[in-house]
Scaffold this motif. Structure first.
Motif, PDB file in Angstrom:
ATOM      1  N   MET A   1      13.095  -1.690   7.773  1.00 31.41           N
ATOM      2  CA  MET A   1      11.796  -2.265   7.480  1.00 31.41           C
ATOM      3  C   MET A   1      11.940  -3.292   6.372  1.00 31.41           C
ATOM      4  SD  MET A   1       9.155   0.921   7.655  1.00 31.41           S
ATOM      5  CE  MET A   1      10.266   2.201   7.141  1.00 31.41           C
ATOM      6  N   ARG A   2      11.215  -4.348   6.536  1.00 32.78           N
ATOM      7  CA  ARG A   2      11.217  -5.440   5.567  1.00 32.78           C
ATOM      8  C   ARG A   2       9.914  -5.407   4.763  1.00 32.78           C
ATOM      9  NH1 ARG A   2      14.237  -9.997   6.438  1.00 32.78           N
ATOM     10  NH2 ARG A   2      15.696  -9.924   8.161  1.00 32.78           N
ATOM     11  N   PHE A   3       9.988  -5.980   3.576  1.00 33.68           N
ATOM     12  CA  PHE A   3       8.784  -6.055   2.754  1.00 33.68           C
ATOM     13  C   PHE A   3       7.722  -6.931   3.403  1.00 33.68           C
ATOM     14  CE2 PHE A   3      12.001  -4.935  -0.478  1.00 33.68           C
ATOM     15  CZ  PHE A   3      11.438  -3.736  -0.901  1.00 33.68           C
ATOM     16  N   ASP A   4       8.136  -7.919   4.193  1.00 34.18           N
ATOM     17  CA  ASP A   4       7.135  -8.772   4.843  1.00 34.18           C
ATOM     18  C   ASP A   4       6.459  -8.083   6.034  1.00 34.18           C
ATOM     19  OD1 ASP A   4       9.145  -8.994   6.756  1.00 34.18           O
ATOM     20  OD2 ASP A   4       9.424 -11.151   6.499  1.00 34.18           O
ATOM     21  N   ASN A   5       6.840  -6.822   6.322  1.00 33.47           N
ATOM     22  CA  ASN A   5       6.100  -6.033   7.313  1.00 33.47           C
ATOM     23  C   ASN A   5       4.802  -5.491   6.729  1.00 33.47           C
ATOM     24  OD1 ASN A   5       9.236  -4.869   8.400  1.00 33.47           O
ATOM     25  ND2 ASN A   5       7.887  -6.100   9.669  1.00 33.47           N
ATOM     26  N   VAL A   6       4.619  -5.668   5.423  1.00 32.89           N
ATOM     27  CA  VAL A   6       3.388  -5.256   4.754  1.00 32.89           C
ATOM     28  C   VAL A   6       2.447  -6.446   4.766  1.00 32.89           C
ATOM     29  CG1 VAL A   6       2.354  -4.471   2.603  1.00 32.89           C
ATOM     30  CG2 VAL A   6       4.604  -3.611   3.279  1.00 32.89           C
ATOM     31  N   THR A   7       1.299  -6.257   5.397  1.00 34.93           N
ATOM     32  CA  THR A   7       0.312  -7.321   5.468  1.00 34.93           C
ATOM     33  C   THR A   7      -1.091  -6.724   5.512  1.00 34.93           C
ATOM     34  OG1 THR A   7      -0.410  -9.261   6.740  1.00 34.93           O
ATOM     35  CG2 THR A   7       0.558  -7.479   7.994  1.00 34.93           C
ATOM     36  N   GLU A   8      -1.985  -7.344   4.758  1.00 36.25           N
ATOM     37  CA  GLU A   8      -3.392  -6.941   4.731  1.00 36.25           C
ATOM     38  C   GLU A   8      -3.566  -5.442   4.479  1.00 36.25           C
ATOM     39  OE1 GLU A   8      -5.441  -8.493   8.154  1.00 36.25           O
ATOM     40  OE2 GLU A   8      -4.529 -10.470   7.901  1.00 36.25           O
ATOM     41  N   GLY A   9      -2.791  -4.914   3.536  1.00 39.20           N
ATOM     42  CA  GLY A   9      -2.934  -3.514   3.158  1.00 39.20           C
ATOM     43  C   GLY A   9      -2.380  -2.515   4.168  1.00 39.20           C
ATOM     44  N   ARG A  10      -1.480  -2.980   5.049  1.00 46.36           N
ATOM     45  CA  ARG A  10      -0.931  -2.100   6.075  1.00 46.36           C
ATOM     46  C   ARG A  10       0.556  -2.391   6.251  1.00 46.36           C
ATOM     47  NH1 ARG A  10      -5.162   0.384   8.366  1.00 46.36           N
ATOM     48  NH2 ARG A  10      -4.000   1.217  10.104  1.00 46.36           N
ATOM     49  N   LEU A  11       1.294  -1.365   6.654  1.00 46.61           N
ATOM     50  CA  LEU A  11       2.695  -1.520   7.028  1.00 46.61           C
ATOM     51  C   LEU A  11       2.744  -1.587   8.543  1.00 46.61           C
ATOM     52  CD1 LEU A  11       5.756  -1.547   6.475  1.00 46.61           C
ATOM     53  CD2 LEU A  11       5.682   0.961   6.509  1.00 46.61           C
ATOM     54  N   ALA A  32       1.564  17.083   0.555  1.00 47.28           N
ATOM     55  CA  ALA A  32       2.662  18.000   0.254  1.00 47.28           C
ATOM     56  C   ALA A  32       3.707  17.362  -0.666  1.00 47.28           C
ATOM     57  CB  ALA A  32       3.330  18.475   1.545  1.00 47.28           C
ATOM     58  N   THR A  33       3.817  16.035  -0.626  1.00 42.55           N
ATOM     59  CA  THR A  33       4.778  15.336  -1.478  1.00 42.55           C
ATOM     60  C   THR A  33       4.111  14.668  -2.673  1.00 42.55           C
ATOM     61  OG1 THR A  33       4.575  13.250  -0.256  1.00 42.55           O
ATOM     62  CG2 THR A  33       6.255  14.832   0.501  1.00 42.55           C
ATOM     63  N   GLY A  34       2.786  14.542  -2.609  1.00 45.15           N
ATOM     64  CA  GLY A  34       2.070  13.858  -3.680  1.00 45.15           C
ATOM     65  C   GLY A  34       2.319  12.359  -3.689  1.00 45.15           C
ATOM     66  N   LEU A  35       2.700  11.804  -2.534  1.00 47.42           N
ATOM     67  CA  LEU A  35       3.029  10.378  -2.465  1.00 47.42           C
ATOM     68  C   LEU A  35       2.146   9.647  -1.468  1.00 47.42           C
ATOM     69  CD1 LEU A  35       6.925  10.582  -2.352  1.00 47.42           C
ATOM     70  CD2 LEU A  35       5.534   9.740  -4.245  1.00 47.42           C
ATOM     71  N   ILE A  41       6.735   2.307  -1.112  1.00 46.75           N
ATOM     72  CA  ILE A  41       7.147   0.911  -0.936  1.00 46.75           C
ATOM     73  C   ILE A  41       7.373   0.256  -2.296  1.00 46.75           C
ATOM     74  CG2 ILE A  41       6.413  -1.366  -0.108  1.00 46.75           C
ATOM     75  CD1 ILE A  41       5.028   0.138   2.240  1.00 46.75           C
ATOM     76  N   ASP A  42       6.524   0.550  -3.270  1.00 46.66           N
ATOM     77  CA  ASP A  42       6.709   0.000  -4.623  1.00 46.66           C
ATOM     78  C   ASP A  42       8.038   0.450  -5.225  1.00 46.66           C
ATOM     79  OD1 ASP A  42       4.311  -1.357  -4.476  1.00 46.66           O
ATOM     80  OD2 ASP A  42       3.198   0.111  -5.686  1.00 46.66           O
ATOM     81  N   ARG A  43       8.407   1.708  -4.999  1.00 50.07           N
ATOM     82  CA  ARG A  43       9.712   2.198  -5.480  1.00 50.07           C
ATOM     83  C   ARG A  43      10.847   1.439  -4.813  1.00 50.07           C
ATOM     84  NH1 ARG A  43       9.404   8.814  -5.728  1.00 50.07           N
ATOM     85  NH2 ARG A  43       7.752   8.942  -7.276  1.00 50.07           N
ATOM     86  N   CYS A  44      10.688   1.162  -3.514  1.00 54.88           N
ATOM     87  CA  CYS A  44      11.709   0.397  -2.794  1.00 54.88           C
ATOM     88  C   CYS A  44      11.832  -1.008  -3.377  1.00 54.88           C
ATOM     89  CB  CYS A  44      11.372   0.323  -1.308  1.00 54.88           C
ATOM     90  SG  CYS A  44      11.503   1.896  -0.441  1.00 54.88           S
ATOM     91  N   ARG A  45      10.705  -1.610  -3.743  1.00 50.02           N
ATOM     92  CA  ARG A  45      10.731  -2.953  -4.341  1.00 50.02           C
ATOM     93  C   ARG A  45      11.552  -2.967  -5.633  1.00 50.02           C
ATOM     94  NH1 ARG A  45       7.138  -6.283  -1.693  1.00 50.02           N
ATOM     95  NH2 ARG A  45       5.285  -5.284  -0.861  1.00 50.02           N
ATOM     96  N   LEU A  46      11.446  -1.896  -6.403  1.00 54.00           N
ATOM     97  CA  LEU A  46      12.183  -1.811  -7.662  1.00 54.00           C
ATOM     98  C   LEU A  46      13.684  -1.658  -7.433  1.00 54.00           C
ATOM     99  CD1 LEU A  46       9.831   0.554  -9.713  1.00 54.00           C
ATOM    100  CD2 LEU A  46      10.136  -1.919 -10.015  1.00 54.00           C
ATOM    101  N   ALA A  47      14.061  -0.996  -6.345  1.00 57.66           N
ATOM    102  CA  ALA A  47      15.470  -0.689  -6.096  1.00 57.66           C
ATOM    103  C   ALA A  47      16.191  -1.741  -5.257  1.00 57.66           C
ATOM    104  CB  ALA A  47      15.587   0.674  -5.412  1.00 57.66           C
ATOM    105  N   PHE A  52      14.813  -6.096   2.497  1.00 61.10           N
ATOM    106  CA  PHE A  52      14.702  -4.809   3.170  1.00 61.10           C
ATOM    107  C   PHE A  52      14.278  -3.716   2.197  1.00 61.10           C
ATOM    108  CE2 PHE A  52      17.496  -7.284   5.809  1.00 61.10           C
ATOM    109  CZ  PHE A  52      17.045  -7.007   7.085  1.00 61.10           C
ATOM    110  N   MET A  53      13.442  -2.789   2.682  1.00 60.69           N
ATOM    111  CA  MET A  53      12.969  -1.696   1.840  1.00 60.69           C
ATOM    112  C   MET A  53      14.102  -0.760   1.450  1.00 60.69           C
ATOM    113  SD  MET A  53       9.264  -0.802   3.374  1.00 60.69           S
ATOM    114  CE  MET A  53       8.119  -2.112   3.770  1.00 60.69           C
TER     115      MET A  53
END
Length: 140
Positions: A1-11, A32-35, A41-47, A52-53
């Motif tokens: 998955m790429r970050f540009d797959n996020v558009t208009e508040g949706r993946l 159950a995970t609290g996520l 996705i924000d965590r992926c952006r940091l890493a 790519f995510m």
């Protein structure tokens, strides 16, 4: 998955094997995970240093930073071994994460939601994923 797959508040994504096309709201939460999906996705952006995510970075055999699914599976095995957790039976596979997520979403949002999320056309295939494989407790 790429970050540009996020558009208009949706993946927006298309699943490889079955070709199901899904549009997931970024506020989708698994209690159950609290996520929320947005936070993951924000965590992926940091890493990630690529588009790519999930990425191992730019390398000779991957100039764009993409990962081959087999490579991801192998790295999961390495991480599992590094964690040093002992398993009585066969250890969980990377694919088991998908099955676990399906079971957790079924519990929180129902079977129909889980089937759509997993991208299955048949209820029988979803049933295989949602089967706890006899690992559940018997409640007395």
């Amino acid at each position: 998955m790429r970050f540009d797959n996020v558009t208009e508040g949706r993946l927006q994504l298309e699943q490889g094997k079955g070709g199901a096309r899904l549009s997931l709201p970024l506020d989708l939460e698994l209690a159950a995970t609290g996520l929320q999906l947005r936070a993951v996705i924000d965590r992926c952006r940091l890493a990630s240093t690529t588009d790519f995510m999930i990425s191992a970075g730019i390398r000779k055999n991957s100039p764009d930073g993409s990962l081959h699914p087999d490579g991801l599976t192998k790295k999961f095995v390495t991480a599992r071994r590094t964690a040093g957790i002992e398993f009585a039976d066969s250890p969980p596979t990377f694919h088991e994460i998908r099955s676990l997520a399906g079971r957790l979403y079924e519990r929180e949002k129902g079977k129909e939601f889980a089937q759509k999320l997993l991208g299955h056309k048949s209820e029988a295939m979803t049933g295989k994923y949602l089967d706890s494989r006899g690992k559940e407790y018997v409640m007395l």
